[in-house]
Design a protein around this motif. Structure first.
Motif, PDB file in Angstrom:
ATOM      1  N   GLU A  21       0.825  -1.208   0.000  1.00  0.00           N
ATOM      2  CA  GLU A  21       0.000   0.000   0.000  1.00  0.00           C
ATOM      3  C   GLU A  21       0.863   1.264   0.000  1.00  0.00           C
ATOM      4  N   ALA A  22       2.028   1.179   0.670  1.00  0.00           N
ATOM      5  CA  ALA A  22       2.915   2.338   0.770  1.00  0.00           C
ATOM      6  C   ALA A  22       3.773   2.528  -0.482  1.00  0.00           C
ATOM      7  N   GLY A  23       3.633   1.615  -1.448  1.00  0.00           N
ATOM      8  CA  GLY A  23       4.372   1.758  -2.700  1.00  0.00           C
ATOM      9  C   GLY A  23       5.841   1.381  -2.598  1.00  0.00           C
ATOM     10  N   VAL A  73      10.218   1.829   5.805  1.00  0.00           N
ATOM     11  CA  VAL A  73       9.535   2.776   6.690  1.00  0.00           C
ATOM     12  C   VAL A  73       8.173   3.073   6.055  1.00  0.00           C
ATOM     13  N   ALA A  74       7.125   2.736   6.759  1.00  0.00           N
ATOM     14  CA  ALA A  74       5.783   2.904   6.187  1.00  0.00           C
ATOM     15  C   ALA A  74       4.753   3.167   7.265  1.00  0.00           C
ATOM     16  N   VAL A  75       3.798   4.015   6.924  1.00  0.00           N
ATOM     17  CA  VAL A  75       2.628   4.262   7.768  1.00  0.00           C
ATOM     18  C   VAL A  75       1.409   4.031   6.884  1.00  0.00           C
ATOM     19  N   SER A  78      -4.149   5.784   5.753  1.00  0.00           N
ATOM     20  CA  SER A  78      -5.199   6.457   6.531  1.00  0.00           C
ATOM     21  C   SER A  78      -4.689   7.020   7.851  1.00  0.00           C
ATOM     22  N   ARG A  79      -3.437   6.719   8.215  1.00  0.00           N
ATOM     23  CA  ARG A  79      -2.896   7.145   9.515  1.00  0.00           C
ATOM     24  C   ARG A  79      -1.750   8.143   9.381  1.00  0.00           C
ATOM     25  N   ARG A  80      -1.487   8.580   8.185  1.00  0.00           N
ATOM     26  CA  ARG A  80      -0.330   9.474   8.000  1.00  0.00           C
ATOM     27  C   ARG A  80      -0.611  10.882   8.530  1.00  0.00           C
ATOM     28  N   GLY A  81       0.465  11.610   8.778  1.00  0.00           N
ATOM     29  CA  GLY A  81       0.321  13.009   9.203  1.00  0.00           C
ATOM     30  C   GLY A  81       0.003  13.179  10.666  1.00  0.00           C
ATOM     31  N   ARG A  82       0.189  12.105  11.457  1.00  0.00           N
ATOM     32  CA  ARG A  82      -0.115  12.186  12.894  1.00  0.00           C
ATOM     33  C   ARG A  82       1.084  11.809  13.755  1.00  0.00           C
ATOM     34  N   GLY A  83       2.269  11.835  13.169  1.00  0.00           N
ATOM     35  CA  GLY A  83       3.467  11.576  13.977  1.00  0.00           C
ATOM     36  C   GLY A  83       3.935  10.135  14.010  1.00  0.00           C
ATOM     37  N   LEU A  84       3.229   9.239  13.314  1.00  0.00           N
ATOM     38  CA  LEU A  84       3.620   7.823  13.385  1.00  0.00           C
ATOM     39  C   LEU A  84       4.903   7.534  12.602  1.00  0.00           C
ATOM     40  N   GLY A  85       5.133   8.259  11.508  1.00  0.00           N
ATOM     41  CA  GLY A  85       6.377   8.075  10.768  1.00  0.00           C
ATOM     42  C   GLY A  85       7.564   8.495  11.624  1.00  0.00           C
ATOM     43  N   ARG A  86       7.421   9.612  12.307  1.00  0.00           N
ATOM     44  CA  ARG A  86       8.479  10.056  13.222  1.00  0.00           C
ATOM     45  C   ARG A  86       8.688   9.014  14.322  1.00  0.00           C
ATOM     46  N   ALA A  87       7.583   8.497  14.860  1.00  0.00           N
ATOM     47  CA  ALA A  87       7.690   7.493  15.933  1.00  0.00           C
ATOM     48  C   ALA A  87       8.372   6.221  15.428  1.00  0.00           C
ATOM     49  N   LEU A 106      19.960   5.319   5.485  1.00  0.00           N
ATOM     50  CA  LEU A 106      18.814   4.774   4.757  1.00  0.00           C
ATOM     51  C   LEU A 106      18.893   5.245   3.315  1.00  0.00           C
ATOM     52  N   MET A 107      18.197   4.536   2.462  1.00  0.00           N
ATOM     53  CA  MET A 107      18.188   4.873   1.039  1.00  0.00           C
ATOM     54  C   MET A 107      16.792   5.316   0.628  1.00  0.00           C
ATOM     55  N   VAL A 108      16.739   6.332  -0.207  1.00  0.00           N
ATOM     56  CA  VAL A 108      15.473   6.818  -0.751  1.00  0.00           C
ATOM     57  C   VAL A 108      15.542   6.673  -2.264  1.00  0.00           C
ATOM     58  N   ARG A 109      14.568   5.981  -2.832  1.00  0.00           N
ATOM     59  CA  ARG A 109      14.567   5.814  -4.290  1.00  0.00           C
ATOM     60  C   ARG A 109      14.437   7.185  -4.973  1.00  0.00           C
ATOM     61  N   ALA A 113      11.331  11.151  -4.264  1.00  0.00           N
ATOM     62  CA  ALA A 113      11.944  12.382  -3.735  1.00  0.00           C
ATOM     63  C   ALA A 113      11.001  13.149  -2.818  1.00  0.00           C
ATOM     64  N   ALA A 114       9.696  12.920  -2.961  1.00  0.00           N
ATOM     65  CA  ALA A 114       8.729  13.637  -2.132  1.00  0.00           C
ATOM     66  C   ALA A 114       8.913  13.342  -0.650  1.00  0.00           C
ATOM     67  N   VAL A 115       9.540  12.207  -0.336  1.00  0.00           N
ATOM     68  CA  VAL A 115       9.674  11.843   1.075  1.00  0.00           C
ATOM     69  C   VAL A 115      10.922  12.476   1.716  1.00  0.00           C
ATOM     70  N   LEU A 116      11.758  13.120   0.907  1.00  0.00           N
ATOM     71  CA  LEU A 116      12.999  13.680   1.459  1.00  0.00           C
ATOM     72  C   LEU A 116      12.713  14.713   2.547  1.00  0.00           C
ATOM     73  N   GLY A 117      11.622  15.454   2.396  1.00  0.00           N
ATOM     74  CA  GLY A 117      11.261  16.468   3.403  1.00  0.00           C
ATOM     75  C   GLY A 117      10.964  15.848   4.752  1.00  0.00           C
ATOM     76  N   PHE A 118      10.359  14.671   4.730  1.00  0.00           N
ATOM     77  CA  PHE A 118      10.080  13.937   5.978  1.00  0.00           C
ATOM     78  C   PHE A 118      11.390  13.629   6.707  1.00  0.00           C
ATOM     79  N   TYR A 119      12.357  13.059   5.987  1.00  0.00           N
ATOM     80  CA  TYR A 119      13.622  12.717   6.639  1.00  0.00           C
ATOM     81  C   TYR A 119      14.395  13.973   7.071  1.00  0.00           C
ATOM     82  N   ALA A 120      14.281  15.036   6.300  1.00  0.00           N
ATOM     83  CA  ALA A 120      14.950  16.284   6.689  1.00  0.00           C
ATOM     84  C   ALA A 120      14.404  16.790   8.020  1.00  0.00           C
ATOM     85  N   ARG A 121      13.077  16.652   8.228  1.00  0.00           N
ATOM     86  CA  ARG A 121      12.478  17.083   9.496  1.00  0.00           C
ATOM     87  C   ARG A 121      13.058  16.307  10.673  1.00  0.00           C
ATOM     88  N   LEU A 122      13.505  15.079  10.382  1.00  0.00           N
ATOM     89  CA  LEU A 122      14.031  14.208  11.441  1.00  0.00           C
ATOM     90  C   LEU A 122      15.552  14.310  11.571  1.00  0.00           C
TER      91      LEU A 122
HETATM   92  C1  LIG Z   1       6.971   8.855   4.849  1.00  0.00           C
HETATM   93  C2  LIG Z   1       5.918   8.431   5.853  1.00  0.00           C
HETATM   94  C3  LIG Z   1       6.443   7.205   6.613  1.00  0.00           C
HETATM   95  C4  LIG Z   1       5.677   9.587   6.828  1.00  0.00           C
HETATM   96  O1  LIG Z   1       4.756   9.149   7.808  1.00  0.00           O
HETATM   97  P1  LIG Z   1       3.818  10.179   8.593  1.00  0.00           P
HETATM   98  O2  LIG Z   1       3.191   9.437   9.723  1.00  0.00           O
HETATM   99  O3  LIG Z   1       2.893  10.861   7.648  1.00  0.00           O
HETATM  100  O4  LIG Z   1       4.883  11.245   9.127  1.00  0.00           O
HETATM  101  P2  LIG Z   1       4.779  12.131  10.459  1.00  0.00           P
HETATM  102  O5  LIG Z   1       3.362  12.539  10.657  1.00  0.00           O
HETATM  103  O6  LIG Z   1       5.442  11.403  11.578  1.00  0.00           O
HETATM  104  O7  LIG Z   1       5.656  13.390  10.043  1.00  0.00           O
HETATM  105  C5  LIG Z   1       6.832  13.753  10.756  1.00  0.00           C
HETATM  106  C6  LIG Z   1       7.244  15.127  10.294  1.00  0.00           C
HETATM  107  O8  LIG Z   1       7.615  15.066   8.898  1.00  0.00           O
HETATM  108  C7  LIG Z   1       6.802  15.961   8.141  1.00  0.00           C
HETATM  109  N1  LIG Z   1       6.525  15.294   6.879  1.00  0.00           N
HETATM  110  C8  LIG Z   1       5.874  14.137   6.684  1.00  0.00           C
HETATM  111  N2  LIG Z   1       5.856  13.812   5.377  1.00  0.00           N
HETATM  112  C9  LIG Z   1       6.511  14.822   4.747  1.00  0.00           C
HETATM  113  C10 LIG Z   1       6.836  15.066   3.377  1.00  0.00           C
HETATM  114  N3  LIG Z   1       6.477  14.219   2.392  1.00  0.00           N
HETATM  115  N4  LIG Z   1       7.527  16.191   3.093  1.00  0.00           N
HETATM  116  C11 LIG Z   1       7.914  17.055   4.071  1.00  0.00           C
HETATM  117  N5  LIG Z   1       7.642  16.848   5.380  1.00  0.00           N
HETATM  118  C12 LIG Z   1       6.943  15.757   5.697  1.00  0.00           C
HETATM  119  C13 LIG Z   1       5.561  16.169   8.989  1.00  0.00           C
HETATM  120  O9  LIG Z   1       4.954  17.400   8.663  1.00  0.00           O
HETATM  121  C14 LIG Z   1       6.129  16.137  10.369  1.00  0.00           C
HETATM  122  O10 LIG Z   1       6.724  17.355  10.693  1.00  0.00           O
HETATM  123  P3  LIG Z   1       6.650  17.938  12.221  1.00  0.00           P
HETATM  124  O11 LIG Z   1       7.023  16.812  13.128  1.00  0.00           O
HETATM  125  O12 LIG Z   1       7.622  19.046  12.213  1.00  0.00           O
HETATM  126  O13 LIG Z   1       5.235  18.339  12.422  1.00  0.00           O
HETATM  127  C15 LIG Z   1       4.573   8.103   5.148  1.00  0.00           C
HETATM  128  O14 LIG Z   1       4.189   9.199   4.352  1.00  0.00           O
HETATM  129  C16 LIG Z   1       4.623   6.876   4.258  1.00  0.00           C
HETATM  130  O15 LIG Z   1       4.400   5.749   4.712  1.00  0.00           O
HETATM  131  N6  LIG Z   1       4.923   7.084   2.952  1.00  0.00           N
HETATM  132  C17 LIG Z   1       4.966   5.989   1.956  1.00  0.00           C
HETATM  133  C18 LIG Z   1       6.151   5.072   2.169  1.00  0.00           C
HETATM  134  C19 LIG Z   1       7.487   5.778   2.003  1.00  0.00           C
HETATM  135  O16 LIG Z   1       7.709   6.550   1.091  1.00  0.00           O
HETATM  136  N7  LIG Z   1       8.422   5.449   2.935  1.00  0.00           N
HETATM  137  C20 LIG Z   1       9.769   5.964   2.895  1.00  0.00           C
HETATM  138  C21 LIG Z   1      10.642   5.095   2.052  1.00  0.00           C
HETATM  139  S1  LIG Z   1      12.310   5.733   1.942  1.00  0.00           S
END
Ligand SMILES: CC(C)(COP(=O)(O)OP(=O)(O)OC[C@H]1O[C@@H](n2cnc3c(N)ncnc32)[C@H](O)[C@@H]1OP(=O)(O)O)[C@@H](O)C(=O)NCCC(=O)NCCS
Length: 148
Positions: A21-23, A73-75, A78-87, A106-109, A113-122
């Motif tokens: 589901e997470a692709g 790494v996957a959430v 329906s549960r994304r955007g609530r801190g579970l990815g960070r957790a 970790l490696m990002v395909r 690239a859309a997920v890079l912002g997530f890892y940057a936040r961490l």
């Molecule tokens: C990437 C993923 C795990 C993030 O899970 P999530 O539960 O939505 O993330 P969180 O809610 O914990 O977000 C943590 C922080 O990152 C930010 N963030 C989340 N996704 C982001 C994105 N795509 N771009 C920029 N920032 C992002 C959030 O705003 C949050 O910031 P904050 O703590 O300052 O408020 C989820 O989107 C997912 O499963 N994606 C598909 C699978 C995937 O691509 N996995 C990574 C493979 S390398």
């Protein structure tokens, strides 16, 4: 509520469904085989969060004797955007620290690239490194070349 625990072998189907589901699944990566190797191996695990009987988040962790690595790494969508990815990443980091890894990678395909912002936040930063790879099974290597 955010208690990530090591998953066990009979949760392979749930993990594969979450990753699909997470692709994150590709034709050359059998998710159930990947899951089984990580769960059975002494230096790896798949950490998961189960809520109401449903696997809603995961992170595969492993140490290779030098670095700690994180995969899958996957959430649940329906549960994304609530801190579970960070957790999930915090659980992965804690597991790897306890296993003696001084650094997490970790490696990002390129297609994700859309997920890079997530890892940057961490706190994750580009390591200015090119990752090279080759399957040791010629059939899988052929599949990767044609199925990319
Ligand atoms: C990437 C993923 C795990 C993030 O899970 P999530 O539960 O939505 O993330 P969180 O809610 O914990 O977000 C943590 C922080 O990152 C930010 N963030 C989340 N996704 C982001 C994105 N795509 N771009 C920029 N920032 C992002 C959030 O705003 C949050 O910031 P904050 O703590 O300052 O408020 C989820 O989107 C997912 O499963 N994606 C598909 C699978 C995937 O691509 N996995 C990574 C493979 S390398």
């Amino acid at each position: 509520m955010t208690a990530f625990v090591p998953l066990v072998l009979d949760q392979a189907d749930a993990a594969a469904a979450l990753w699909e589901e997470a692709g994150l699944v590709r034709p050359w990566n059998d998710p159930r085989g990947d899951f089984a190797r990580a769960v059975v191996g002494p230096t790896s695990a798949v950490l998961g969060l189960v809520e109401d009987g449903e696997l809603i988040a995961s992170a595969m962790v492993g140490v290779d004797g030098h670095r700690g690595w994180v995969y899958y790494v996957a959430v649940a969508a329906s549960r994304r955007g609530r801190g579970l990815g960070r957790a999930a990443m915090e659980a992965a980091e804690a597991w790897l620290l306890a296993a003696g890894a001084p650094k997490v990678q970790l490696m990002v395909r390129g297609s994700n690239a859309a997920v890079l912002g997530f890892y940057a936040r961490l706190g994750y930063a580009d390591q200015d490194t090119v990752v090279l790879g080759k399957f040791l099974d010629p059939e899988l290597e052929a599949l990767r070349r044609t199925g990319a």
